[in-house]
Write an enzyme that holds these catalytic residues in place. Structure first.
Site, short mmCIF file in Angstrom:
data_model
loop_
_atom_site.label_atom_id
_atom_site.label_comp_id
_atom_site.label_asym_id
_atom_site.label_seq_id
_atom_site.Cartn_x
_atom_site.Cartn_y
_atom_site.Cartn_z
N ASP A 13 0.81 -1.23 0.00
CA ASP A 13 0.00 0.00 0.00
C ASP A 13 0.84 1.27 0.00
O ASP A 13 0.43 2.31 0.54
CB ASP A 13 -0.98 0.02 1.20
CG ASP A 13 -1.90 -1.17 1.19
OD1 ASP A 13 -2.20 -1.67 0.09
OD2 ASP A 13 -2.31 -1.60 2.28
N LYS A 16 1.86 2.04 -5.12
CA LYS A 16 2.42 1.46 -6.36
C LYS A 16 1.53 1.71 -7.56
O LYS A 16 2.01 2.05 -8.64
CB LYS A 16 2.63 -0.06 -6.19
CG LYS A 16 3.61 -0.44 -5.10
CD LYS A 16 3.66 -1.94 -4.90
CE LYS A 16 2.40 -2.53 -4.33
NZ LYS A 16 2.06 -2.09 -2.96
N GLY A 40 -4.56 -4.17 -3.80
CA GLY A 40 -5.53 -3.11 -4.09
C GLY A 40 -4.73 -1.90 -4.51
O GLY A 40 -4.09 -1.27 -3.67
N HIS A 41 -4.71 -1.63 -5.81
CA HIS A 41 -3.88 -0.54 -6.34
C HIS A 41 -4.81 0.58 -6.83
O HIS A 41 -5.54 0.41 -7.80
CB HIS A 41 -3.00 -1.04 -7.49
CG HIS A 41 -1.98 -2.05 -7.04
ND1 HIS A 41 -1.05 -2.62 -7.89
CD2 HIS A 41 -1.72 -2.58 -5.81
CE1 HIS A 41 -0.29 -3.46 -7.19
NE2 HIS A 41 -0.68 -3.46 -5.94
N GLN A 221 1.98 -6.11 -3.24
CA GLN A 221 2.40 -6.14 -1.82
C GLN A 221 3.73 -5.38 -1.65
O GLN A 221 3.99 -4.45 -2.40
CB GLN A 221 2.51 -7.58 -1.31
CG GLN A 221 1.17 -8.32 -1.18
CD GLN A 221 0.63 -8.87 -2.48
OE1 GLN A 221 1.33 -9.56 -3.21
NE2 GLN A 221 -0.61 -8.59 -2.79
P1 GDP Z 1 -0.74 0.33 -3.55
O1 GDP Z 1 -1.36 -0.93 -3.07
O2 GDP Z 1 0.73 0.39 -3.29
O3 GDP Z 1 -1.07 0.63 -4.99
O4 GDP Z 1 -1.39 1.51 -2.68
P2 GDP Z 1 -2.95 1.66 -2.30
O5 GDP Z 1 -3.70 2.13 -3.48
O6 GDP Z 1 -3.43 0.46 -1.59
O7 GDP Z 1 -2.84 2.78 -1.18
C1 GDP Z 1 -2.29 4.02 -1.43
C2 GDP Z 1 -3.35 5.08 -1.11
O8 GDP Z 1 -2.73 6.35 -1.05
C3 GDP Z 1 -4.42 5.20 -2.18
O9 GDP Z 1 -5.62 5.62 -1.59
C4 GDP Z 1 -3.87 6.30 -3.09
O10 GDP Z 1 -4.90 6.98 -3.79
C5 GDP Z 1 -3.21 7.21 -2.09
N1 GDP Z 1 -2.02 7.93 -2.55
C6 GDP Z 1 -1.04 7.51 -3.39
N2 GDP Z 1 -0.04 8.42 -3.46
C7 GDP Z 1 -0.41 9.44 -2.64
C8 GDP Z 1 0.22 10.66 -2.26
O11 GDP Z 1 1.33 10.99 -2.67
N3 GDP Z 1 -0.45 11.44 -1.37
C9 GDP Z 1 -1.67 11.11 -0.87
N4 GDP Z 1 -2.25 11.92 0.00
N5 GDP Z 1 -2.29 9.96 -1.21
C10 GDP Z 1 -1.65 9.14 -2.08
P1 IMO Z 2 -0.92 -4.17 -2.29
O1 IMO Z 2 -0.46 -4.73 -3.60
C1 IMO Z 2 -1.06 -4.56 2.02
C2 IMO Z 2 -1.33 -8.61 3.66
C3 IMO Z 2 -2.62 -8.98 4.37
C4 IMO Z 2 -2.08 -9.94 5.41
C5 IMO Z 2 -0.98 -10.68 4.63
C6 IMO Z 2 -1.42 -12.01 4.06
O2 IMO Z 2 -2.20 -3.43 -2.37
O3 IMO Z 2 0.18 -3.41 -1.61
P2 IMO Z 2 -2.99 -12.65 1.99
O4 IMO Z 2 -4.43 -12.32 1.73
O5 IMO Z 2 -2.07 -12.17 0.94
O6 IMO Z 2 -2.78 -14.10 2.34
O7 IMO Z 2 -2.65 -11.85 3.35
O8 IMO Z 2 -0.59 -9.81 3.58
N1 IMO Z 2 -1.51 -8.10 2.28
C7 IMO Z 2 -1.39 -6.81 1.93
N2 IMO Z 2 -1.17 -5.72 2.69
N3 IMO Z 2 -1.15 -4.44 0.69
C8 IMO Z 2 -1.34 -5.54 -0.09
O9 IMO Z 2 -1.29 -5.48 -1.42
C9 IMO Z 2 -1.51 -6.78 0.54
N4 IMO Z 2 -1.74 -8.03 0.09
C10 IMO Z 2 -1.72 -8.83 1.17
O10 IMO Z 2 -3.24 -7.85 4.95
O11 IMO Z 2 -1.45 -9.23 6.44
MG MG Z 3 -2.89 -1.58 -1.85
#
Ligand code: GDP
Ligand code: IMO
Ligand code: MG
Length: 417
Positions: A13, A16, A40-41, A221
């Protein structure tokens, strides 16, 4: 031809999806190489939020195509949901999606098994319950199904009989699926995918294409959730690091860069060690400002300070060559920012954890830096310089908001100060 991998440098998270989306216009292929719908991207395109769980973070109306590689475990029902959302806004977009015939399937019973295991565990992992662990387990124990099984009905029926027999004997009354049910389910999903004009191919058939064009690999991840080198057993079941590109036929030596995406602070969803976790009001404030709730499960993310030993470990484990820093805007207005510079591991001060064990026992040693009112302030530059000096990696880009365009190079930021 340029080949770059973008991987999470922490516990996932990091942003990416947004970072991949920012760079994606420069690449012909955007490739997911591991994980499944646990990811979840989040991206914002034309003012609307899209959360990609399985789809690579392409620009829906751009020219790049997307490939789902063999290292993935694919829940095709979830994939169809994502495609239907995109199709409603961008008709025809699904024809840009290619799936490797060697990728594994996540089946409905994998999700159920995931839940059963979590309920039975004395120390639950806090999985996303998307069936990831059970699907990779079946892969390793040789009870898995690949995408190509969808295209040979006789083989699929035979294999289902064999695997369902095993499952029924292992899970007994807890396993309520029949071969016929799974067969019909898979045929229905396959028809939907074909109707959407998704392409089925393989890294072998695509080898010439990939070798003569630019490819951006989208990691899922983060390094510290890697099955082998993350904080085991509180990890995911797939390869989260750059070496995962091998499932698409590339060696890490063929990558021009491995960009590690790092959040300006640290978060983690689910259980497991988190040395810099902040339980105070400050942690609460960061969670609120950063909207730190899981993109896949909606769970509140645990929040803490930046952890340099963890980043150094990620650098060495995954061969990171540059960092992209995200969410520094979330820390705007804090007077002071704490940074963990080392761990105290049973009395020994360590700058780099020797193994993932150190994350369980290490106590953070902090330094305090001055905060910044906004990311155009010299104190933020100092924060970045501190990270660069202490990790030995340059930060190339800064993300300062959730929208794709809210990103700049470090040099541009410096020029504007
Ligand atoms: P990922 O799994 O690495 O793709 O990240 P996620 O989408 O799960 O979580 C990142 C969250 O931060 C999302 O809600 C994005 O919209 C938000 N986000 C990404 N970059 C920035 C940033 O530079 N600033 C802020 N405030 N939010 C960001
Ligand atoms: P992105 O790509 C954050 C975590 C789960 C749990 C552990 C194992 O969005 O960064 P699983 O369902 O994979 O067997 O769960 O890994 N986890 C993540 N945490 N971002 C993710 O993906 C994750 N995918 C799995 O919360 O702790
Ligand atoms: Mg994510």
């Amino acid at each position: 031809m340029e080949r770059v991998a973008i991987v999470g440098a922490q516990w996932g998270d990091e942003g990416k999806g947004k970072v991949v989306n920012y760079f994606s216009g420069n690449y012909e292929w955007i490739v997911r190489f591991s994980g499944g719908a646990n990811a979840g991207h989040t991206i914002y395109y034309k003012g609307k939020k899209y959360v990609n769980h399985l789809l690579p973070s392409i620009i829906p109306e751009g020219d790049s195509k997307a490939f789902l590689g063999a290292g993935m475990v694919i829940d095709i029902e979830q994939l169809i949901k994502e495609l239907e959302i995109l199709e409603a806004d961008f008709p025809g977009v699904s024809s840009k999606i290619y799936i490797d015939l060697e990728a594994f399937l996540v089946l409905p019973y994998h999700k159920e098994e995931d839940g059963i295991l979590e309920e039975l565990r004395k120390n639950p992992i806090g999985t996303t319950r998307k069936g990831i662990g059970p699907a990779y387990t079946d892969k390793v124990s040789r009870e898995g199904f690949k995408i190509y099984h969808l295209f040979d009905e006789k083989l699929l029926r035979e294999r289902l009989e064999e695997v369902m027999y095993l499952k029924k004997n292992i899970y007994k009354e807890r396993f309520n699926f029949t071969s016929e049910e799974i067969f019909n389910y898979l045929m229905e999903q396959k028809r939907k995918l074909e109707k959407l004009n998704v392409k089925f191919t393989s890294a072998i058939d695509m080898a010439q294409v990939f070798r003569n064009t630019s490819v951006l690999f989208e990691g899922a991840q983060g390094v510290l959730l890697d099955l082998d080198f993350g904080t085991y057993p509180f990890v995911t079941s797939g390869a989260t690091m750059a070496h995962g590109v091998s499932s698409v036929g590339f060696s890490t030596f063929e990558l021009d860069e491995v960009l590690g995406v790092l959040k300006a602070y640290t978060t983690r969803v689910g259980e497991g060690p988190f040395p810099t976790e902040e339980f105070s009001e400050i942690g609460e404030k960061i969670r609120k400002f950063g909207n730190e709730f899981g993109a896949t499960t909606g769970r509140p993310r645990r929040v803490g300070w930046l952890d340099l030993p963890a980043l150094r470990y990620a650098k060495l484990r995954s061969g990171l060559t540059k960092f992209v820093i995200t969410k520094a805007d979330v820390l705007n207005g804090f007077d002071e920012i704490k940074v963990c510079v080392a761990y105290d591991v049973n009395g020994e001060i360590k700058e780099i954890p020797s193994s993932s064990y150190d994350f369980f026992v290490g106590k953070p040693v902090y330094e305090t830096l001055k905060g910044w009112p906004d990311t155009n302030h010299v104190n933020f530059l100092k924060y970045m310089a501190f990270i660069e000096e202490k990790t030995g990696i340059e930060i190339s880009h800064i993300s300062y908001g959730p929208k794709t365009e809210e990103m700049c190079t470090k040099n541009d930021l410096i020029k504007n100060i």
